[in-house]
Scaffold this active site. Sequence first.
Site: not given
Ligand code: F6R
Length: 263
Positions: A67, A136, A138, A143
């Site tokens: 992403d 959440d 994801h 989301e």
């Molecule tokens: C980032 C992504 C997100 C993160 C998630 C956890 O490329 O795809 O799904 O993996 O938001 O983020 P952290 O590791 O910062 O808690």
Amino acid sequence: MEIIITPDYEQMSKTSAQIIASEIKRKHDLVLGLATGDTPVGTYDELVKIHKEEGLDFSKVTTFNLDEYIGLAPLHKNSYNFFMWENLFKHVNANSGNVYVPQGNTDDPEEFSQWYEEQIKKTGGIDLQVLGIGGDGHIAFNEPGSSFASRTRIKALEKQTIEDNARFFKKVEDVPRFAITMGIGTILEAKKILLIVSGKNKAGVCAQFIEGPVSSQITASALQLHNYVTVVLDADAASKLTRTEYYNWVRDNKHMVQKKVGR
Ligand code: F6R
């Protein structure tokens, strides 16, 4: 799902890096899906170490990131492209021609998303997809409520995600409200999936996606529909799981399990 509970963040990082490294050694032209965020920083550090100390070769590896924020140019210091170069690519022998990160400042995100899907297809598909999980539930920026059939597209970010990610920006208002993200359908087509997770604040959501029902409200639970998922957690993230004894037995008897079930 194979559930590997490790004592702490350091061990989670080492274990996950070893899994990625052994896939690269097995297939030099691996197609590797990558995630950003706090969680994989230690894993990427370990991969850099393995590259420097043991010569792990990234030159033929193709990478696809999950992403990118809409509106951020690739060299913006909060962009995921910048993150990947700072934390991994510039420290190993990555071939920039084989590195794909969604382009946040594209004029036509819809057309770009289609192009991104085509590039993944052209390589023969993702061999190993690395994931983190959001507060959440994801995966990538899918989301709650995202379709399990979704493909790469624009997604509006949840308030919780914006607040969680505000730590990387000067103020919460600076966090982009939209991202280009691979879809759940895209992720589920990867041959193998590795999800890494750390911290007490993720314990509830881990119990939900591993042991709860499959639901688009916790999009990581879609991974229950995939036939080759490994989850590497630290003890804090695993603290709300109820079947820990079973997971640990499987982990500690890996040799016997491999003989019987082949993984
Ligand atoms: C980032 C992504 C997100 C993160 C998630 C956890 O490329 O795809 O799904 O993996 O938001 O983020 P952290 O590791 O910062 O808690």
